[in-house]
Structure formats: structure tokens, C-alpha cells
Scaffold this motif. Structure first.
Motif, PDB file in Angstrom:
ATOM      1  N   ASP A 292       0.867  -1.181   0.000  1.00  0.00           N
ATOM      2  CA  ASP A 292       0.000   0.000   0.000  1.00  0.00           C
ATOM      3  C   ASP A 292       0.900   1.225   0.000  1.00  0.00           C
ATOM      4  OD1 ASP A 292      -1.706   2.084   0.418  1.00  0.00           O
ATOM      5  OD2 ASP A 292      -2.288   1.472   2.452  1.00  0.00           O
ATOM      6  N   LEU A 293       0.790   2.011  -1.038  1.00  0.00           N
ATOM      7  CA  LEU A 293       1.651   3.193  -1.163  1.00  0.00           C
ATOM      8  C   LEU A 293       0.800   4.445  -1.319  1.00  0.00           C
ATOM      9  CD1 LEU A 293       4.192   1.607  -3.679  1.00  0.00           C
ATOM     10  CD2 LEU A 293       4.592   2.009  -1.259  1.00  0.00           C
ATOM     11  N   SER A 294      -0.374   4.434  -0.711  1.00  0.00           N
ATOM     12  CA  SER A 294      -1.334   5.511  -0.939  1.00  0.00           C
ATOM     13  C   SER A 294      -1.024   6.786  -0.152  1.00  0.00           C
ATOM     14  CB  SER A 294      -2.740   5.033  -0.596  1.00  0.00           C
ATOM     15  OG  SER A 294      -2.794   4.650   0.770  1.00  0.00           O
ATOM     16  N   SER A 295      -0.077   6.732   0.738  1.00  0.00           N
ATOM     17  CA  SER A 295       0.292   7.906   1.535  1.00  0.00           C
ATOM     18  C   SER A 295       1.744   7.744   1.978  1.00  0.00           C
ATOM     19  CB  SER A 295      -0.608   8.014   2.776  1.00  0.00           C
ATOM     20  OG  SER A 295      -0.342   6.933   3.660  1.00  0.00           O
ATOM     21  N   PRO A 296       2.394   8.840   2.406  1.00  0.00           N
ATOM     22  CA  PRO A 296       3.744   8.692   2.957  1.00  0.00           C
ATOM     23  C   PRO A 296       3.766   7.723   4.139  1.00  0.00           C
ATOM     24  CG  PRO A 296       3.261  10.994   2.526  1.00  0.00           C
ATOM     25  CD  PRO A 296       1.970  10.243   2.329  1.00  0.00           C
ATOM     26  N   LYS A 297       2.723   7.775   4.967  1.00  0.00           N
ATOM     27  CA  LYS A 297       2.653   6.876   6.129  1.00  0.00           C
ATOM     28  C   LYS A 297       2.616   5.415   5.689  1.00  0.00           C
ATOM     29  CE  LYS A 297      -0.261   5.787  10.126  1.00  0.00           C
ATOM     30  NZ  LYS A 297      -1.518   6.107  10.831  1.00  0.00           N
ATOM     31  N   ALA A 298       1.815   5.138   4.650  1.00  0.00           N
ATOM     32  CA  ALA A 298       1.720   3.765   4.143  1.00  0.00           C
ATOM     33  C   ALA A 298       3.044   3.312   3.538  1.00  0.00           C
ATOM     34  CB  ALA A 298       0.598   3.673   3.111  1.00  0.00           C
ATOM     35  N   ALA A 299       3.712   4.231   2.829  1.00  0.00           N
ATOM     36  CA  ALA A 299       5.017   3.881   2.249  1.00  0.00           C
ATOM     37  C   ALA A 299       6.026   3.605   3.350  1.00  0.00           C
ATOM     38  CB  ALA A 299       5.498   5.013   1.339  1.00  0.00           C
ATOM     39  N   GLU A 300       5.946   4.391   4.423  1.00  0.00           N
ATOM     40  CA  GLU A 300       6.875   4.172   5.533  1.00  0.00           C
ATOM     41  C   GLU A 300       6.611   2.825   6.202  1.00  0.00           C
ATOM     42  OE1 GLU A 300       9.074   7.210   7.636  1.00  0.00           O
ATOM     43  OE2 GLU A 300       7.523   7.035   9.153  1.00  0.00           O
ATOM     44  N   GLN A 301       5.348   2.496   6.377  1.00  0.00           N
ATOM     45  CA  GLN A 301       5.021   1.188   6.966  1.00  0.00           C
ATOM     46  C   GLN A 301       5.532   0.056   6.084  1.00  0.00           C
ATOM     47  OE1 GLN A 301       0.780   1.707   7.565  1.00  0.00           O
ATOM     48  NE2 GLN A 301       1.058   2.210   9.738  1.00  0.00           N
ATOM     49  N   ALA A 302       5.388   0.216   4.764  1.00  0.00           N
ATOM     50  CA  ALA A 302       5.868  -0.820   3.834  1.00  0.00           C
ATOM     51  C   ALA A 302       7.384  -0.949   3.895  1.00  0.00           C
ATOM     52  CB  ALA A 302       5.404  -0.497   2.411  1.00  0.00           C
ATOM     53  N   PHE A 303       8.066   0.194   4.025  1.00  0.00           N
ATOM     54  CA  PHE A 303       9.535   0.179   4.122  1.00  0.00           C
ATOM     55  C   PHE A 303       9.975  -0.609   5.363  1.00  0.00           C
ATOM     56  CE2 PHE A 303      13.250   2.568   5.999  1.00  0.00           C
ATOM     57  CZ  PHE A 303      14.218   2.008   5.189  1.00  0.00           C
ATOM     58  N   TYR A 304       9.398  -0.274   6.501  1.00  0.00           N
ATOM     59  CA  TYR A 304       9.846  -0.939   7.729  1.00  0.00           C
ATOM     60  C   TYR A 304       9.356  -2.385   7.806  1.00  0.00           C
ATOM     61  CZ  TYR A 304      12.083   3.313   9.230  1.00  0.00           C
ATOM     62  OH  TYR A 304      12.927   4.394   9.291  1.00  0.00           O
ATOM     63  N   GLN A 305       8.228  -2.670   7.140  1.00  0.00           N
ATOM     64  CA  GLN A 305       7.773  -4.067   7.084  1.00  0.00           C
ATOM     65  C   GLN A 305       8.743  -4.913   6.266  1.00  0.00           C
ATOM     66  OE1 GLN A 305       4.909  -5.016   8.882  1.00  0.00           O
ATOM     67  NE2 GLN A 305       5.942  -6.979   8.597  1.00  0.00           N
ATOM     68  N   ALA A 306       9.203  -4.360   5.134  1.00  0.00           N
ATOM     69  CA  ALA A 306      10.184  -5.081   4.303  1.00  0.00           C
ATOM     70  C   ALA A 306      11.474  -5.306   5.085  1.00  0.00           C
ATOM     71  CB  ALA A 306      10.466  -4.288   3.025  1.00  0.00           C
ATOM     72  N   PHE A 307      11.868  -4.303   5.865  1.00  0.00           N
ATOM     73  CA  PHE A 307      13.062  -4.394   6.723  1.00  0.00           C
ATOM     74  C   PHE A 307      12.844  -5.486   7.769  1.00  0.00           C
ATOM     75  CE2 PHE A 307      16.041  -1.360   9.387  1.00  0.00           C
ATOM     76  CZ  PHE A 307      16.933  -2.396   9.573  1.00  0.00           C
ATOM     77  N   ALA A 308      11.714  -5.442   8.459  1.00  0.00           N
ATOM     78  CA  ALA A 308      11.435  -6.413   9.531  1.00  0.00           C
ATOM     79  C   ALA A 308      11.290  -7.826   8.985  1.00  0.00           C
ATOM     80  CB  ALA A 308      10.164  -5.998  10.285  1.00  0.00           C
ATOM     81  N   ASP A 309      10.784  -7.942   7.754  1.00  0.00           N
ATOM     82  CA  ASP A 309      10.590  -9.271   7.142  1.00  0.00           C
ATOM     83  C   ASP A 309      11.854  -9.769   6.431  1.00  0.00           C
ATOM     84  OD1 ASP A 309       7.970  -9.248   7.975  1.00  0.00           O
ATOM     85  OD2 ASP A 309       7.130  -8.709   6.024  1.00  0.00           O
ATOM     86  N   CYS A 310      12.886  -8.932   6.375  1.00  0.00           N
ATOM     87  CA  CYS A 310      14.115  -9.278   5.613  1.00  0.00           C
ATOM     88  C   CYS A 310      13.741  -9.700   4.199  1.00  0.00           C
ATOM     89  CB  CYS A 310      14.911 -10.374   6.325  1.00  0.00           C
ATOM     90  SG  CYS A 310      15.541  -9.848   7.918  1.00  0.00           S
ATOM     91  N   ASP A 311      12.974  -8.859   3.523  1.00  0.00           N
ATOM     92  CA  ASP A 311      12.396  -9.193   2.224  1.00  0.00           C
ATOM     93  C   ASP A 311      12.901  -8.211   1.147  1.00  0.00           C
ATOM     94  OD1 ASP A 311      10.774  -9.557  -0.003  1.00  0.00           O
ATOM     95  OD2 ASP A 311       8.969  -9.923   1.190  1.00  0.00           O
ATOM     96  N   PRO A 312      13.986  -8.550   0.455  1.00  0.00           N
ATOM     97  CA  PRO A 312      14.542  -7.626  -0.548  1.00  0.00           C
ATOM     98  C   PRO A 312      13.559  -7.293  -1.665  1.00  0.00           C
ATOM     99  CG  PRO A 312      16.104  -9.392  -0.068  1.00  0.00           C
ATOM    100  CD  PRO A 312      14.808  -9.773   0.582  1.00  0.00           C
TER     101      PRO A 312
END
Lengths: 137, 137
Positions: A7-27
Motif C-alpha cells: 500500500d503506497l497511498s500515503s507517505p505513512k503507508a510507504a513508511e510502513q511498507a519500508f519498515y515491514q520489508a526491513f522487519a521481514d528481511c524481504d529484498p
């Protein structure tokens, strides 16, 4: 792109996606979060990585085969004007087994609005001095 | 405001005024460079200073009575969209007597356009790892 469309519909959503990818170790998920061009990433204590391919390579090196960290993100300040947004955050990063307080990182995250949503344009992370590595809030 | 009115007609001009105030150790000129509200400053290895008064106090503490440093700034990347601009720079900072290479600092500077010109909104500075403290260009 990752297996799922973030979900990239807002800066907040993009930030959540960034840290989720980091937490999931998902390149692959991480690749979906960054802007299509002009990106910069400064990992803590490191020189800048400039350009999308180099930034994704750096994250792939960090995330591939890593144990999923415990990650808590605290938003200290945000600003949005037009097609740019700036978030200042604290990242509390700890090993999965939770050996103490972990590491506190400060990050300035700059997002831009592209045609299909908000993406991460710059991530500038730094370590506060050792004596000050407690939460700032 | 400083003794002179800094040129704030562009992000580049605001950046020049910022580093000139730094090089001149001039707290009054520094006060004229920062935005009227919502400012953040992260000095290298330090927690964030949030709010105009606190930021100006921190710079006053750094600049008052200091010897003027030798300061060279290299722009690595810039972006301007609407009323915001982001500059990634290398700061090469040395003591006036020039004892060697000095210190390399990376800074993300975010400028905003106010009614009477561009002002500094956020300065996030960090130190690359010791082994990498040569110029990145």
C-alpha cells in the motif's frame, strides 16, 4: 516488485511498507518501496549510496539471510508539501532474541509521490552518541 | 536577524548563507537562515534538536567564541519540488590552522520556501565510518 503489492497511498503507508520489508528481511518487498529514480540511502555510519540499483543492492546485502530483527519505529516529526514528505523517526532495532535495549537509530525519510503512489526517495540514518542512545520520547 | 540580510532567493542561496554563518561563527546570521517554525537539527552523533528556539540555542553554543573553521561544502545531490528542496552535501570541516584533512560530515539539508525566501527547515548531519572519511567524489 515483491510478492504482494504494498500500500503506497500515503507517505505513512510507504513508511510502513519500508519498515515491514526491513522487519521481514524481504529484498523484493524493499524494491517495491523505493522511488524509480534519484534515490539515496545513508546507512548508519556509512557513506551515501546513490542510485536505485546501488541502494537495492545494499539492502539486499543487509536483508538476505538475516534473522528478522525486532523493529519499533517512533515518528518524531512529519511534514508534507505537495509531492514530497519528510518523516523524522527513531528506529529501535533489536536482535530477534531480544538481548537488551538494542540500537537506537535516527532516520530522516523523504518520500515522493509518483504516478502509482508514494515511494521512498532518501533514507538518511545515523547513530546518536552512545551516551544518548535512549529513546528521545 | 544578522547584520546583513542574507540572500534567500533560492535553496542554493539559503545553503550558502547557512554555511557562511557557520564559517563566520555568526549566531545572528545563523538565526536568519532557519525557517520560522517546524525546524529540526541533528548535529553529528547527537539526538535531534526540535524547534526553532532550541536549534538556534544549539548553534549559538557551537559558534559563540569559536575559532572560524575552514569549511568546504560539496553538493552530492539536489532535488526541488514546489516549496521544498533537499540537498545532500559533504562538509569538509577543518580547524583554522589546518591540521590535516579535518572531518568529513554528511548532511541532508531540507529547505522550504517562505514568503520572503528559502529557509533551512532540517539539517541532518552524520559521520561516515572512520575508515571511509575520505571525500566521496
Amino acid at each position: 516488485m515483491g510478492k504482494r503489492r504494498p500500500d503506497l497511498s500515503s507517505p505513512k503507508a510507504a513508511e510502513q511498507a519500508f519498515y515491514q520489508a526491513f522487519a521481514d528481511c524481504d529484498p523484493a518487498a524493499m524494491a517495491g518501496v523505493w522511488a524509480s529514480e534519484g534515490v539515496v540511502c545513508i546507512h548508519p555510519g556509512a557513506p551515501p549510496v546513490i542510485g536505485r540499483e546501488a541502494v537495492l543492492r545494499s539492502w539486499s546485502g543487509i536483508l538476505t539471510g538475516a534473522a528478522r530483527p525486532s523493529l519499533r519505529v517512533v515518528l518524531l516529526k512529519r511534514l508534507e508539501q505537495g509531492a514530497l514528505a519528510v518523516h523524522l523517526v527513531e528506529e529501535h532495532i533489536a536482535a530477534p532474541e531480544g538481548d537488551g535495549d538494542g540500537t537506537l537509530v535516527l532516520a530522516t525519510n523523504i518520500y515522493c509521490r509518483e504516478q502509482d503512489g508514494w515511494r521512498l526517495l532518501e533514507h538518511h540514518a545515523s547513530l546518536p552518541a552512545a551516551a544518548q542512545r535512549h529513546s528521545l520520547q
